[in-house]
Write a protein that holds these residues in place. Structure first.
Motif, PDB file in Angstrom:
ATOM      1  N   ASP A  27      51.768 176.295  92.406  1.00 35.53           N
ATOM      2  CA  ASP A  27      51.176 174.957  92.489  1.00 35.53           C
ATOM      3  C   ASP A  27      52.147 173.882  92.002  1.00 35.53           C
ATOM      4  OD1 ASP A  27      48.834 175.968  93.500  1.00 35.53           O
ATOM      5  OD2 ASP A  27      47.684 175.746  91.644  1.00 35.53           O
ATOM      6  N   VAL A  32      51.389 173.042  97.821  1.00 30.47           N
ATOM      7  CA  VAL A  32      50.242 173.885  98.149  1.00 30.47           C
ATOM      8  C   VAL A  32      49.485 174.197  96.861  1.00 30.47           C
ATOM      9  CG1 VAL A  32      49.524 176.104  99.083  1.00 30.47           C
ATOM     10  CG2 VAL A  32      51.457 174.903 100.098  1.00 30.47           C
ATOM     11  N   LEU A  34      46.966 176.419  95.479  1.00 31.58           N
ATOM     12  CA  LEU A  34      46.211 177.633  95.769  1.00 31.58           C
ATOM     13  C   LEU A  34      44.850 177.647  95.082  1.00 31.58           C
ATOM     14  CD1 LEU A  34      49.045 180.305  95.609  1.00 31.58           C
ATOM     15  CD2 LEU A  34      47.935 179.378  97.633  1.00 31.58           C
ATOM     16  N   GLU A  36      42.761 175.418  95.129  1.00 31.55           N
ATOM     17  CA  GLU A  36      41.797 174.725  95.971  1.00 31.55           C
ATOM     18  C   GLU A  36      41.289 175.593  97.114  1.00 31.55           C
ATOM     19  OE1 GLU A  36      43.573 171.078  97.232  1.00 31.55           O
ATOM     20  OE2 GLU A  36      43.875 170.392  95.187  1.00 31.55           O
ATOM     21  N   TYR A  37      41.719 176.831  97.155  1.00 26.84           N
ATOM     22  CA  TYR A  37      41.280 177.757  98.192  1.00 26.84           C
ATOM     23  C   TYR A  37      40.325 178.772  97.578  1.00 26.84           C
ATOM     24  CZ  TYR A  37      44.969 175.738 101.003  1.00 26.84           C
ATOM     25  OH  TYR A  37      45.757 174.860 101.694  1.00 26.84           O
ATOM     26  N   LEU A  39      38.593 181.192  98.780  1.00 24.47           N
ATOM     27  CA  LEU A  39      38.711 182.576  99.242  1.00 24.47           C
ATOM     28  C   LEU A  39      39.798 183.322  98.475  1.00 24.47           C
ATOM     29  CD1 LEU A  39      37.764 184.758 101.204  1.00 24.47           C
ATOM     30  CD2 LEU A  39      39.403 183.874 102.864  1.00 24.47           C
ATOM     31  N   VAL A  40      40.922 182.666  98.241  1.00 23.52           N
ATOM     32  CA  VAL A  40      42.007 183.280  97.475  1.00 23.52           C
ATOM     33  C   VAL A  40      41.542 183.572  96.049  1.00 23.52           C
ATOM     34  CG1 VAL A  40      44.313 182.889  96.519  1.00 23.52           C
ATOM     35  CG2 VAL A  40      43.807 182.227  98.871  1.00 23.52           C
ATOM     36  N   ASP A 102      35.266 172.320 108.235  1.00 24.57           N
ATOM     37  CA  ASP A 102      36.586 172.219 107.624  1.00 24.57           C
ATOM     38  C   ASP A 102      36.981 173.569 107.004  1.00 24.57           C
ATOM     39  OD1 ASP A 102      34.705 172.106 105.597  1.00 24.57           O
ATOM     40  OD2 ASP A 102      35.887 170.759 104.350  1.00 24.57           O
ATOM     41  N   LEU A 103      38.225 173.663 106.574  1.00 25.77           N
ATOM     42  CA  LEU A 103      38.776 174.929 106.088  1.00 25.77           C
ATOM     43  C   LEU A 103      38.049 175.435 104.848  1.00 25.77           C
ATOM     44  CD1 LEU A 103      40.944 177.123 106.288  1.00 25.77           C
ATOM     45  CD2 LEU A 103      42.399 175.671 104.868  1.00 25.77           C
ATOM     46  N   GLU A 104      37.740 174.564 103.924  1.00 24.69           N
ATOM     47  CA  GLU A 104      37.086 175.002 102.688  1.00 24.69           C
ATOM     48  C   GLU A 104      35.689 175.550 102.962  1.00 24.69           C
ATOM     49  OE1 GLU A 104      36.123 173.496  98.168  1.00 24.69           O
ATOM     50  OE2 GLU A 104      37.217 172.178  99.521  1.00 24.69           O
ATOM     51  N   GLN A 107      35.961 178.949 104.330  1.00 22.13           N
ATOM     52  CA  GLN A 107      36.284 179.919 103.283  1.00 22.13           C
ATOM     53  C   GLN A 107      35.038 180.328 102.507  1.00 22.13           C
ATOM     54  OE1 GLN A 107      39.776 179.143 100.865  1.00 22.13           O
ATOM     55  NE2 GLN A 107      40.507 177.742 102.461  1.00 22.13           N
ATOM     56  N   HIS A 108      34.161 179.377 102.234  1.00 19.41           N
ATOM     57  CA  HIS A 108      32.904 179.714 101.568  1.00 19.41           C
ATOM     58  C   HIS A 108      32.068 180.638 102.453  1.00 19.41           C
ATOM     59  CE1 HIS A 108      33.236 177.219  98.009  1.00 19.41           C
ATOM     60  NE2 HIS A 108      33.689 176.240  98.769  1.00 19.41           N
TER      61      HIS A 108
END
Length: 143
Positions: A27, A32, A34, A36-37, A39-40, A102-104, A107-108
């Motif tokens: 970070d 990037v 990480l 904020e993701y 799923l990761v 959106d991407l987030e 991921q949820h």
């Protein structure tokens, strides 16, 4: 003396701390973030601290039956999915359509799918195992 099980679990927590430190370094060095993701973070936290050690011990330890360890890992995996995922965002995207999400939010939704899929797989496995044990019991009693 420290038991082998405790050693494996403590080692997984040490790996989690190292992974989180690595995420902090990445970070800081890149743009990037990480963290904020979700799923990761779900895969790291639940997978590294709970599921990984339990599956490793299920494969290598004889003190506790492997089925018990797999059941525990699967149930906790699903519970972490419910805790870590934003269910309201996932429900909203299911109502409006996945393509516009959106991407987030996706991921949820993936977190919930992974946790729910693991739980459904466990239930199916238990049904099959119960059916097979009943079938073998009936064939042995017929003899």
């Amino acid at each position: 003396m420290v038991s082998r099980e405790n050693l494996v679990i403590v080692s997984s927590f040490v790996l989690l701390v190292l992974a989180l430190a690595g995420i902090g370094i990445v970070d800081g060095a890149t743009t990037v973030a990480l963290g904020e993701y979700p799923l990761v973070m779900y895969l790291l936290f639940a997978g590294l601290t709970i599921v990984g050690p339990q599956l490793y011990l299920a494969a290598t330890d004889d003190d506790v039956p492997p089925r018990t360890r797999v059941r525990f890992a699967t149930i906790v995996w699903g519970l972490f999915a419910l805790v870590m995922a934003d269910v309201s965002r996932a429900e909203a995207v299911l109502g409006s359509g996945i393509l516009g999400a959106d991407l987030e939010t996706l991921q949820h939704l993936a977190i919930l799918a992974i946790g729910g899929g693991a739980f459904v797989a466990l239930v199916c496995h238990e049904f099959v195992a119960g059916y097979r044990s009943q079938e073998t019991d009936e064939s042995q009693s017929a003899r």
